[in-house]
Design an enzyme around this catalytic site. Structure first.
Site, mmCIF file in Angstrom:
data_model
loop_
_atom_site.group_PDB
_atom_site.id
_atom_site.type_symbol
_atom_site.label_atom_id
_atom_site.label_comp_id
_atom_site.label_asym_id
_atom_site.label_seq_id
_atom_site.Cartn_x
_atom_site.Cartn_y
_atom_site.Cartn_z
ATOM 1 N N CYS A 1 55.826 57.313 54.118
ATOM 2 C CA CYS A 1 57.238 57.652 53.929
ATOM 3 C C CYS A 1 58.188 56.476 54.097
ATOM 4 O O CYS A 1 59.361 56.581 53.826
ATOM 5 C CB CYS A 1 57.647 58.744 54.900
ATOM 6 N N ASP B 1 58.893 54.899 57.019
ATOM 7 C CA ASP B 1 59.419 54.699 58.372
ATOM 8 C C ASP B 1 58.909 53.374 58.939
ATOM 9 O O ASP B 1 57.740 53.042 58.791
ATOM 10 C CB ASP B 1 58.931 55.810 59.318
ATOM 11 N N CYS C 1 63.104 58.268 60.761
ATOM 12 C CA CYS C 1 63.696 59.603 60.788
ATOM 13 C C CYS C 1 63.909 60.092 62.220
ATOM 14 O O CYS C 1 63.500 59.441 63.178
ATOM 15 C CB CYS C 1 62.814 60.584 60.022
ATOM 16 N N CYS D 1 55.104 60.824 61.647
ATOM 17 C CA CYS D 1 56.371 60.222 62.074
ATOM 18 C C CYS D 1 56.390 60.088 63.595
ATOM 19 O O CYS D 1 56.799 59.072 64.148
ATOM 20 C CB CYS D 1 57.562 61.083 61.647
#
Lengths: 413, 131
Positions: B46, B48, B71, B116
């Site tokens: 993603c 991150d 995030c 995450c």
């Protein structure tokens, strides 16, 4: 039905969008990843297994011939859909990734040598970049990349300049028809003309174009065109590689085994006719049947109407998104220059959080890098949010998206 | 799928008040004047990115800082983990597991969000290996 396009009516054909048990209130805006499937396509696959299933190109019994005919009819239909001259120019693959890898490893790698140039696009999906990195690495050819400008476009001047600088060295130009992040529709026809003058062949990744607009491979003037079925209403696992017939003769098989042979002896073999030579093993027959039904469905609507609808929706989305403070739209500002998708970032809010909050409101959007790390690096952002539209999306869907984006902003800032 | 109203979202475990508060005012965010080790971890899925710095003295994590473009889940998790390890020995910090961290967060995470949450733990583990 040019004046009768009705997204709400179309939506009724898609069971997943009318499913109160699992998907109440679903607003599906991840069509650039995969489209939903109409009942007509689902029925075609079910009908195939219920009434016509047999292996193709094998049996001489009636059922097998029927299955073979359905499979080959699909090939002919795909050829007509993209205005290819010959059905045998259509090779069925599992999707655009396999199609591009075939171009790279079954044709290009045999035709480039150390010192030659491969021209690709920095902004492209990894599936249209990594195969070219690999070909370069294995042959000693050099990978040259085109970069998008601040508007998310690629100027023909930049391309002309590259061709001038690298005269005679560029052997293959690998581009996409439309960007999966910026939405930009690239000037494929003009690029093909320049490439031809420079003696290069052109491979086009049509994944984000073919579901949304009329594509004519002959008038584009490209040499290879790849796309996936699942982004255009068909099942997953079926894709297409179209190639100019003259090039097909020079292409080596991708896989070896049953169905692709001429004659097999203990130590040597010869290959069968085109295109069977390129489709070893039992193919994805249900996929081809589903793709055929998907083409029927899209042609029933008319590709020009699909395009018109998406321009309308994208124009509306660009306008409404533009009103949200702190939101930056990636790519061209004019809907006519885009396929039906809009990617954006919101200042100080991570795309993951936006997508997660939208998801809680039933809105499916994509967040992340969308398989385009070099593009995100170039733009200086870690990720983005992408909303992508299709024939069943409406202005109300865009309104819901805008409303919930504003709510998410309130919650997170 | 259940569509939630705004109140539901705030009551929902993921975007509930406590986590949002941590996200908006995380502990130990920034950088250290001097550090014994500095590691950047990236989630290829993603995008991150988190950077973790540790200042270690006599086998004890004397100071810690993280920063990154990530995030809410990754930021909140980084804040909680850095609070947890400050003052601990290197050995104690090395024993913290994924399960421990998820328990600190105290929320149900989907598979993609677990990645995450544990990005900062991966950074810690690779930082400790470099010592």
């Amino acid at each position: 039905m040019s004046n009768m396009f009705d997204a709400n009516k179309i939506k009724k054909d898609f069971p997943i969008l009318n499913d109160p048990k699992f998907n109440e209130g679903l607003v599906y805006l991840d069509n650039a990843a995969t489209s939903q499937k109409p009942q007509q396509v689902i029925n075609a696959v079910s009908d195939y297994y219920s009434h016509h299933n047999a292996n193709v190109h094998r049996g001489i019994y009636e059922l097998s011939e029927r299955a073979t005919n359905m499979y080959e009819d699909s090939r002919a239909k795909v050829a007509k859909f993209i205005s290819a001259k010959h059905p045998e120019e259509i090779i069925f693959t599992k999707g655009v990734t396999e199609s591009i890898n075939r171009v790279a490893f079954c044709w290009v790698i045999q035709h480039v040598k150390a010192g030659d140039m491969i021209m690709a696009m920095e902004s492209d999906h990894h599936s249209n970049l990594i195969p070219w990195q690999q070909v370069a690495e294995r042959t000693g050819a050099k990978l040259e990349v085109l970069q998008v400008d601040e508007k998310g476009e690629i100027s023909l001047e930049q391309i002309k300049q590259k061709f001038d600088e690298l005269a005679g060295k560029i052997k293959i130009v690998a581009i996409s028809h439309a960007s999966n992040v910026l939405g930009t529709i690239f000037p494929v026809k003009e690029i093909c003309k320049l490439a031809k003058e420079a003696g290069a062949v052109v491979s086009v990744d049509g994944a984000q174009a073919i579901p949304h607009m009329k594509v004519n491979v002959e008038s584009l003037g490209c040499d290879f065109y790849s796309f996936s079925g699942h982004k255009m209403l068909a099942p997953t696992g079926i894709g297409v590689l179209w190639e100019r017939k003259e090039l097909l003769q020079e292409m080596i098989p991708y896989e070896y085994g049953g169905g692709m042979i001429g004659e097999v002896k203990t130590h040597t073999s010869t290959w069968g006719e085109i295109p069977q030579r390129f489709e070893a093993g039992t193919p994805n027959i249900e996929g081809a049947v589903g793709l055929s039904a998907a083409i029927d469905y899209l042609e029933g609507i008319g590709m020009e109407n699909v395009r018109k609808h998406e321009i309308e929706l994208t124009t509306y989305a660009l306008e409404k998104l533009g009103e949200i403070e702190g939101l930056t739209i990636l790519g061209p500002q004019e809907a006519e220059k885009r396929s039906g998708l809009v990617s954006f970032i919101i200042k100080k809010i991570h795309p993951h959080d936006i997508a997660a909050i939208l998801s809680q409101k039933g809105i499916a959007v994509r967040s992340g890098q969308h398989c385009t790390m070099p593009l995100h690096d170039r733009l200086g952002i870690s990720a983005s949010v992408r909303a992508s539209f299709y024939i069943y999306n409406t202005k109300e869907d865009v309104d819901k998206l805008i409303h919930e984006l504003k709510e998410a902003k309130k919650l997170l800032s | 799928m259940n569509v939630m109203n705004k109140q539901d979202i705030q009551n929902d475990s993921l975007y509930r008040e406590q986590l949002l508060e941590i996200y908006k005012n995380p502990s130990n965010r920034g950088s250290l004047a001097s550090s014994s080790v500095k590691v950047t971890e990236k989630n290829a899925f993603c995008g991150d990115v988190v950077t973790l710095e540790l200042e270690i003295e006599n086998g004890v994590i004397k100071d810690v800082a993280f920063d990154g473009d990530a995030c809410m889940v990754a930021i909140a998790s980084s804040s909680l983990l850095t609070e947890e390890i400050k003052g601990k020995t290197v050995e104690e910090a090395g024993k913290i597991t994924k399960e421990d961290l998820l328990e600190m967060l105290g929320v149900e995470l989907t598979t993609s969000r677990v990645k995450c949450a544990i990005l900062i733990l991966e950074a810690l583990q690779s930082a400790l290996k470099q010592l």
